[in-house]
Write an enzyme that holds these catalytic residues in place. Structure first.
Site, PDB file in Angstrom:
ATOM      1  N   ARG A  18      81.991  46.302  41.840  1.00 20.22           N
ATOM      2  CA  ARG A  18      81.070  45.864  40.769  1.00 20.22           C
ATOM      3  C   ARG A  18      81.901  45.333  39.617  1.00 20.22           C
ATOM      4  NH1 ARG A  18      78.799  48.232  36.173  1.00 20.22           N
ATOM      5  NH2 ARG A  18      76.674  47.570  35.674  1.00 20.22           N
ATOM      6  N   SER A  35      68.247  48.440  43.933  1.00 20.41           N
ATOM      7  CA  SER A  35      67.941  49.400  42.865  1.00 20.41           C
ATOM      8  C   SER A  35      66.441  49.438  42.631  1.00 20.41           C
ATOM      9  CB  SER A  35      68.561  48.958  41.542  1.00 20.41           C
ATOM     10  OG  SER A  35      69.884  48.626  41.703  1.00 20.41           O
ATOM     11  N   LYS A  45      76.403  51.398  31.919  1.00 18.97           N
ATOM     12  CA  LYS A  45      75.539  50.221  32.073  1.00 18.97           C
ATOM     13  C   LYS A  45      74.718  50.038  30.804  1.00 18.97           C
ATOM     14  CE  LYS A  45      71.900  48.496  35.186  1.00 18.97           C
ATOM     15  NZ  LYS A  45      72.176  47.064  35.140  1.00 18.97           N
TER      16      LYS A  45
HETATM   17  C1  LIG Z   1      73.909  52.341  44.242  1.00 23.08           C
HETATM   18  C2  LIG Z   1      73.508  51.506  43.095  1.00 23.08           C
HETATM   19  N1  LIG Z   1      72.331  51.752  42.502  1.00 23.08           N
HETATM   20  C3  LIG Z   1      71.945  51.016  41.441  1.00 23.08           C
HETATM   21  C4  LIG Z   1      72.763  50.000  40.969  1.00 23.08           C
HETATM   22  C5  LIG Z   1      72.330  49.131  39.814  1.00 23.08           C
HETATM   23  O1  LIG Z   1      72.056  47.796  40.230  1.00 23.08           O
HETATM   24  P1  LIG Z   1      71.443  46.750  39.181  1.00 23.08           P
HETATM   25  O2  LIG Z   1      70.180  47.308  38.646  1.00 23.08           O
HETATM   26  O3  LIG Z   1      71.386  45.431  39.829  1.00 23.08           O
HETATM   27  O4  LIG Z   1      72.513  46.730  38.015  1.00 23.08           O
HETATM   28  P2  LIG Z   1      74.030  46.224  38.068  1.00 23.08           P
HETATM   29  O5  LIG Z   1      74.823  47.258  38.790  1.00 23.08           O
HETATM   30  O6  LIG Z   1      74.066  44.928  38.779  1.00 23.08           O
HETATM   31  O7  LIG Z   1      74.421  46.120  36.630  1.00 23.08           O
HETATM   32  C6  LIG Z   1      73.984  49.780  41.618  1.00 23.08           C
HETATM   33  N2  LIG Z   1      74.828  48.814  41.228  1.00 23.08           N
HETATM   34  N3  LIG Z   1      74.321  50.534  42.681  1.00 23.08           N
HETATM   35  C1  LIG Z   2      75.605  50.716  37.737  1.00 19.23           C
HETATM   36  C2  LIG Z   2      74.533  51.594  37.261  1.00 19.23           C
HETATM   37  N1  LIG Z   2      73.225  51.420  37.639  1.00 19.23           N
HETATM   38  C3  LIG Z   2      72.424  52.318  37.083  1.00 19.23           C
HETATM   39  C4  LIG Z   2      70.960  52.347  37.300  1.00 19.23           C
HETATM   40  O1  LIG Z   2      70.278  53.169  36.667  1.00 19.23           O
HETATM   41  O2  LIG Z   2      70.497  51.560  38.112  1.00 19.23           O
HETATM   42  S1  LIG Z   2      73.222  53.417  36.083  1.00 19.23           S
HETATM   43  C5  LIG Z   2      74.710  52.661  36.400  1.00 19.23           C
HETATM   44  C6  LIG Z   2      75.999  53.127  35.816  1.00 19.23           C
HETATM   45  C7  LIG Z   2      76.556  54.343  36.534  1.00 19.23           C
HETATM   46  O3  LIG Z   2      77.778  54.667  35.952  1.00 19.23           O
HETATM   47  P1  LIG Z   2      78.200  56.147  35.567  1.00 19.23           P
HETATM   48  O4  LIG Z   2      78.375  56.886  36.839  1.00 19.23           O
HETATM   49  O5  LIG Z   2      79.506  55.949  34.842  1.00 19.23           O
HETATM   50  O6  LIG Z   2      77.142  56.706  34.690  1.00 19.23           O
END
Ligand SMILES: Cc1ncc(COP(=O)(O)OP(=O)(O)O)c(N)n1
Ligand SMILES: Cc1nc(C(=O)O)sc1CCOP(=O)(O)O
Ligand SMILES: [Mg+2]
Length: 219
Positions: A46, A117, A146
């Site tokens: 990512r 997601s 995020k």
């Molecule tokens: C396993 C997993 N779950 C949720 C996310 C979040 O995807 P998204 O809402 O497209 O946000 P970004 O990661 O693209 O900022 C994820 N990456 N992985």
């Molecule tokens: C990439 C991402 N997606 C989210 C969602 O809610 O869909 S939260 C998130 C960030 C996860 O990072 P951390 O483990 O450092 O909290």
């Protein structure tokens, strides 16, 4: 190639590590090596946000990580960038509600793994209908990683998705660590997806081992 079975997908989701170059304070390649050594079951590339690599640099970095994952037999998933996933022949793609639609991505990637997601029952049903292999549900806990994360759900969304008959492989995401991972799995997730808990850990190796142990104890 055939679509991954639900059983195999659930196994892969146990400890799902997500990382980009800007999520680490030390050498990202060392972080991923330690995470693999510690036992992560799935990896997502990512590369987004402030200071993220783009273009050729992103491609080269992704390829380096992919080759390390291959050595450990851990599938390599690409976040958002479907073209990169296809160019690298990655094992799959993860997309969100603001990305390209799941049915179009499924058409493009064939039988590769597709993660979507979701934030409510309607999105979960749609993701399943459009060919998702697993869903990511979050943010379960507050996250600083995020910036545009949706409202924190606690474990109640995971619980209610399962109670409403959503049986697809499911992983929780957002603010998860070794202390709270068991709540996520006990609510009905097949595993946990983390960034910070591993990428910024003093010892990514030890932190991963803790997560693996905690999740496995709940299953
Ligand atoms: C396993 C997993 N779950 C949720 C996310 C979040 O995807 P998204 O809402 O497209 O946000 P970004 O990661 O693209 O900022 C994820 N990456 N992985
Ligand atoms: C990439 C991402 N997606 C989210 C969602 O809610 O869909 S939260 C998130 C960030 C996860 O990072 P951390 O483990 O450092 O909290
Ligand atoms: Mg996305």
């Amino acid at each position: 190639m055939v679509r991954i079975s639900n059983e195999k997908m659930r196994e892969l989701l146990r400890v799902y590590f997500i990382m980009g170059s800007n999520n680490c304070k030390k050498d990202p390649l060392e972080v991923i090596r330690e995470a693999l050594e510690g036992g992560i079951t799935l990896f997502q590339f990512r590369e987004k946000g402030k200071g993220a690599l783009t273009g050729e640099k992103k491609h080269v970095f992704a390829k380096e990580i992919q080759s390390i994952c291959k050595k450990y037999n851990v599938p390599f998933i690409v976040n958002d960038d479907v073209d990169l996933a296809i160019a690298l022949d990655a094992d799959g793609v993860h997309i969100g509600q603001e990305d390209e639609s799941a049915d179009r991505v499924r058409e493009k990637i064939g039988d590769k793994i597709l993660g979507v997601s979701v934030h409510n029952l309607e999105e979960a049903r749609k993701a399943i209908a459009q060919g998702a292999d697993y869903i990511g549900v979050g943010p379960v806990f507050p996250t600083k990683t995020k910036e545009d994360a949706k409202e924190v759900q606690g474990t109640s969304l995971i619980l209610s998705l399962r109670q409403n008959g959503i049986q697809i492989p499911m992983v929780g995401i957002g603010g998860i660590n070794a202390e709270n991972a068991s709540e996520v799995v006990k609510a009905g997730a097949d595993g946990v997806s983390v960034i910070t808990a591993i990428s910024l850990a003093e010892s990514p190796f030890e932190s991963t081992k803790q997560l693996v142990m905690t999740v496995n104890e709940c299953l």
